[in-house]
Design an enzyme around this catalytic site. Sequence first.
Site, mmCIF file in Angstrom:
data_model
loop_
_atom_site.group_PDB
_atom_site.id
_atom_site.type_symbol
_atom_site.label_atom_id
_atom_site.label_comp_id
_atom_site.label_asym_id
_atom_site.label_seq_id
_atom_site.Cartn_x
_atom_site.Cartn_y
_atom_site.Cartn_z
ATOM 1 N N TYR A 181 105.121 -30.610 78.195
ATOM 2 C CA TYR A 181 105.258 -29.116 78.542
ATOM 3 C C TYR A 181 106.213 -28.513 77.568
ATOM 4 C CZ TYR A 181 106.575 -25.353 81.647
ATOM 5 O OH TYR A 181 106.820 -24.063 82.156
ATOM 6 N N ASN A 183 108.838 -27.374 77.460
ATOM 7 C CA ASN A 183 110.718 -27.418 77.229
ATOM 8 C C ASN A 183 110.688 -29.023 76.951
ATOM 9 O OD1 ASN A 183 109.896 -29.078 79.520
ATOM 10 N ND2 ASN A 183 111.254 -27.497 81.000
ATOM 11 N N LYS A 184 109.911 -29.821 76.629
ATOM 12 C CA LYS A 184 109.878 -31.128 76.413
ATOM 13 C C LYS A 184 110.359 -31.303 75.130
ATOM 14 C CE LYS A 184 109.098 -32.625 80.691
ATOM 15 N NZ LYS A 184 108.928 -31.159 81.364
ATOM 16 N N ILE A 185 110.800 -32.792 74.864
ATOM 17 C CA ILE A 185 111.272 -33.307 73.295
ATOM 18 C C ILE A 185 110.233 -32.839 72.213
ATOM 19 C CG2 ILE A 185 111.972 -35.172 72.107
ATOM 20 C CD1 ILE A 185 113.368 -36.137 74.602
#
Length: 364
Positions: A181, A183-185
Amino acid sequence: MTKFIPISEPSITSKEVEYVTDAVRSGWISSLGKYVDAFEEQFAAFCGTKYAVAVSNGTTALHLALVAYGIGPGDEVIVPDFTFIATANAVKHAGADVKLVDIEENTLCIDPNQLRSAITARTKAVIPVHIYGHPADMTKIMKIAKERNLIVIEDAAEAHGAEVNGVKVGSIGNCGTFSFYGNKIITTGEGGMITSNDDVFIQKVRHLRDHAMSKKKRYWHDDIGYNYRITNLQAALGLAQVERIKELLTHKKRIFTTYKQYLSGDRRCRLNYEAPWAKNVYWMVSLEIDTYDEDARDQLILRLKKENIDSRPYFYPISDMSMYGKEDTPVTHRVYKRGINLPSYSALQNDTIEYICKKVIKSI
Ligand SMILES: Cc1ncc(COP(=O)(O)O)c(C=O)c1O
């Protein structure tokens, strides 16, 4: 007044633009195309697993893993009470029952002792969640799982690259699941991955991901499968991101270290923990204020918003939501109200972090 500082922001460079443009121009815009294979190969190499299978998101990764292990009606799956709702929902989607278990106060991950006492004759699997970038205590969890014959699905949606005694998450349990998604790393916009060393399981995952279509006979289906495929466009973005993952993880560490530098002098503030056996990847910087209740926490979020600083509350206990039964989880219920996540994205500069910290100290 400073400009709005978001909690999260993807890191997109010319590499991502180049790969995605190439994928678009190639005409291979759905799920066939060279980027899906390349992304899977690179991600497996990063995790140290034999296989990685890309899917449409982190929730479908969890669901597909459960179904491929034959988990369904009549079975019970243990999930920590402190996690994003998708972990529990995936179990329900598979038709199994969710058993919510309390967490450890420092790691915020499932408490192995509570896990042990929650096992019943119906328990088939456990989903430890590596929350906010800190890995669950996989050494203890794997020992219990072996003794009690449980499948272990690591929910590593928030912890790409985290380690337990030097071993990467996603390679310790029977399988691991990841989210990409925004906002993920690393991100693919929407997307997910299943990692594993288990040949039979991976074959099943690949089969079910694509409507369980026979490899030998087109449009012949021997099971009820799903369309959980990722697109070549998303995989192009993902390949560029995985090629940059070391750089992105270095930023996460820098960001946490800088917050620590400015906040650790204030005794009211407690930041992310790192167990001696763990490598925390600090997906989100977490700030806890022990004296806070929900109202005090919400007031802090509002005061920061007035300073143009975004933040977000910790997850609520799953057991407080009406779809899931009440559960006696005192640690989860103590922890959730005292924590917020602070801006933690790669482009965040150290002087901006210093500014945020000054405002945090003023606003507590
Ligand atoms: C712990 C956890 N599990 C599962 C998911 C689901 O991933 P997705 O949003 O890609 O479906 C997320 C996040 O979004 C998550 O944080």
